[in-house]
Design an enzyme around this catalytic site. Structure first.
Site, PDB file in Angstrom:
ATOM      1  N   ASP A  45       0.840  -1.206   0.000  1.00  0.00           N
ATOM      2  CA  ASP A  45       0.000   0.000   0.000  1.00  0.00           C
ATOM      3  C   ASP A  45       0.872   1.253   0.000  1.00  0.00           C
ATOM      4  O   ASP A  45       0.363   2.371  -0.065  1.00  0.00           O
ATOM      5  CB  ASP A  45      -1.018  -0.013   1.154  1.00  0.00           C
ATOM      6  CG  ASP A  45      -0.385  -0.032   2.530  1.00  0.00           C
ATOM      7  OD1 ASP A  45       0.856  -0.095   2.628  1.00  0.00           O
ATOM      8  OD2 ASP A  45      -1.144   0.008   3.531  1.00  0.00           O
ATOM      9  N   SER A  46       2.205   1.058   0.006  1.00  0.00           N
ATOM     10  CA  SER A  46       3.129   2.167  -0.265  1.00  0.00           C
ATOM     11  C   SER A  46       2.809   2.797  -1.625  1.00  0.00           C
ATOM     12  O   SER A  46       3.261   3.905  -1.921  1.00  0.00           O
ATOM     13  CB  SER A  46       4.580   1.672  -0.252  1.00  0.00           C
ATOM     14  OG  SER A  46       4.725   0.541  -1.090  1.00  0.00           O
ATOM     15  N   ASP A  84      -0.929  -6.325  -0.066  1.00  0.00           N
ATOM     16  CA  ASP A  84      -1.216  -5.620   1.187  1.00  0.00           C
ATOM     17  C   ASP A  84      -2.715  -5.447   1.371  1.00  0.00           C
ATOM     18  O   ASP A  84      -3.424  -5.079   0.424  1.00  0.00           O
ATOM     19  CB  ASP A  84      -0.597  -4.213   1.127  1.00  0.00           C
ATOM     20  CG  ASP A  84       0.470  -4.011   2.169  1.00  0.00           C
ATOM     21  OD1 ASP A  84       0.536  -4.780   3.145  1.00  0.00           O
ATOM     22  OD2 ASP A  84       1.262  -3.056   1.996  1.00  0.00           O
ATOM     23  N   LYS A 112      -0.906  -9.460   3.324  1.00  0.00           N
ATOM     24  CA  LYS A 112      -0.113  -8.893   4.426  1.00  0.00           C
ATOM     25  C   LYS A 112      -1.000  -7.946   5.228  1.00  0.00           C
ATOM     26  O   LYS A 112      -1.714  -7.122   4.638  1.00  0.00           O
ATOM     27  CB  LYS A 112       1.121  -8.166   3.887  1.00  0.00           C
ATOM     28  CG  LYS A 112       1.950  -7.508   5.006  1.00  0.00           C
ATOM     29  CD  LYS A 112       3.317  -7.074   4.531  1.00  0.00           C
ATOM     30  CE  LYS A 112       3.359  -5.743   3.828  1.00  0.00           C
ATOM     31  NZ  LYS A 112       2.838  -4.603   4.603  1.00  0.00           N
ATOM     32  N   GLU A 114      -1.086  -5.353   8.791  1.00  0.00           N
ATOM     33  CA  GLU A 114      -0.294  -4.637   9.792  1.00  0.00           C
ATOM     34  C   GLU A 114      -0.984  -4.732  11.142  1.00  0.00           C
ATOM     35  O   GLU A 114      -2.190  -4.454  11.243  1.00  0.00           O
ATOM     36  CB  GLU A 114      -0.170  -3.155   9.418  1.00  0.00           C
ATOM     37  CG  GLU A 114       0.554  -2.915   8.113  1.00  0.00           C
ATOM     38  CD  GLU A 114       0.678  -1.430   7.795  1.00  0.00           C
ATOM     39  OE1 GLU A 114       0.351  -0.577   8.649  1.00  0.00           O
ATOM     40  OE2 GLU A 114       1.126  -1.132   6.669  1.00  0.00           O
ATOM     41  N   GLU A 181       9.416  -3.865  10.308  1.00  0.00           N
ATOM     42  CA  GLU A 181       9.826  -2.586   9.712  1.00  0.00           C
ATOM     43  C   GLU A 181      10.348  -1.657  10.802  1.00  0.00           C
ATOM     44  O   GLU A 181       9.684  -1.442  11.829  1.00  0.00           O
ATOM     45  CB  GLU A 181       8.633  -1.929   8.991  1.00  0.00           C
ATOM     46  CG  GLU A 181       8.993  -0.577   8.386  1.00  0.00           C
ATOM     47  CD  GLU A 181       7.982  -0.078   7.359  1.00  0.00           C
ATOM     48  OE1 GLU A 181       7.041  -0.816   7.011  1.00  0.00           O
ATOM     49  OE2 GLU A 181       8.158   1.071   6.917  1.00  0.00           O
TER      50      GLU A 181
HETATM   51  O1  KIV Z   1       3.568  -1.080   1.621  1.00  0.00           O
HETATM   52  C1  KIV Z   1       4.742  -1.427   1.560  1.00  0.00           C
HETATM   53  O2  KIV Z   1       5.453  -1.194   0.588  1.00  0.00           O
HETATM   54  C2  KIV Z   1       5.298  -2.132   2.694  1.00  0.00           C
HETATM   55  C3  KIV Z   1       6.785  -2.311   2.742  1.00  0.00           C
HETATM   56  C4  KIV Z   1       7.399  -1.066   3.246  1.00  0.00           C
HETATM   57  C5  KIV Z   1       7.191  -3.467   3.534  1.00  0.00           C
HETATM   58  O3  KIV Z   1       4.591  -2.519   3.588  1.00  0.00           O
END
Ligand code: KIV
EC number: 2.1.2.11
Length: 264
Positions: A45-46, A84, A112, A114, A181
């Protein structure tokens, strides 16, 4: 590249063989990554920051992650692909299942999330329903407004001990990868040694089983900000394929991250 599965990562952990990972958002780059045998990719989600130019990841939607997951899968049929789950898309186990199904149907092999021990029931529900999970601990960017900024996590003993307990609880609930992270390398080492599943780090020293970088940081083209722990591999190689090959080789040899790119 042969098709990569979680079993390969488990085997590499047992053998002490380190592996490199990157974020990816489209077919051209995922194909380039696959041509260099990058085993694992993340549709992060970056993308809210590096593609959409926002200051955080909070506005990213499940449909956007699904779109980019389809693009990345088209370019890399063989990588193990993580997608994500965006902010507020897994606030209950039931909501997580519905949204994870969308991402798995878009081509992901794993989602993934968080969080910390509050995710245990969600991870159990997902994995019991055949959705593999990577649990992201430490600096979880979706919590930027709780943390009051992008700050290193787990510096004090109490929080470090809690992070070790959370990682173990998430593994017990079924998480097959833990991502750390921005945590001190000493804590990352404790967690990596305590767990049976592979641990991937970003800003966590060279002690974890794998490393991940945001691809725009690897090429030194991030719009606003280059974290201290990231490295521009394009600068020293002058070519994108060589930059990716150098990143992979440096992770595998343990040369990256070095002390200059490690949080004490
Ligand atoms: O969203 C993302 O790119 C991430 C990485 C920084 C691990 O979670």
């Amino acid at each position: 590249m042969k098709k990569i599965t979680i079993n390969d990562l488990m085997k590499w952990k047992k053998e002490g063989r380190k592996f490199a990972t990157s974020t990816a958002y489209d077919a051209s780059f995922s194909s380039l990554f696959e041509s260099q045998s990058m085993p694992l990719l993340l549709v992060g989600d970056s993308l809210g920051m590096v593609l959409q130019g926002k200051n955080d990841t909070l506005a990213v939607t499940v449909d956007e992650i699904a779109y980019h997951t389809r693009c990345v899968r088209a370019g890399s049929p063989n990588c193990l692909l993580m997608a994500d789950m965006p902010f507020m898309s897994y606030s209950t186990p039931e909501q997580a299942c519905m949204n994870a199904a969308t991402l798995m149907q878009a081509g992901a092999n794993m989602v993934k999330l968080e969080g910390s021990d509050w995710l245990v029931d969600t991870v159990r529900m997902l994995t019991e329903r055949a959705v593999p999970v990577c649990a992201h601990l430490g600096l979880t960017p979706q919590s930027v407004n709780i943390f009051g900024g992008y700050k290193v996590q787990g510096r004090d003993q109490k929080n470090a001990d809690k992070m070790v307990r959370d990682a173990l609880a998430l593994q017990d609930a079924g998480a097959q990868i833990i991502l750390l992270e921005c945590v001190p390398a000493e804590l990352a080492q404790r967690i990596t040694e305590a767990l049976d599943v592979p641990v991937i780090g970003i800003g966590a020293g060279n002690v974890t089983d794998g490393q991940i970088l945001v691809m725009h940081d690897m090429f030194g083209i991030s719009a606003n900000y280059m974290p201290k722990f990231s490295k521009n591999f394009l600068e020293e190689t002058g070519d994108m394929r060589k930059a990716v090959a150098k990143y992979i080789a440096d992770v595998e040899s343990g040369a990256f991250p070095d002390d200059a790119h490690t949080i004490a």
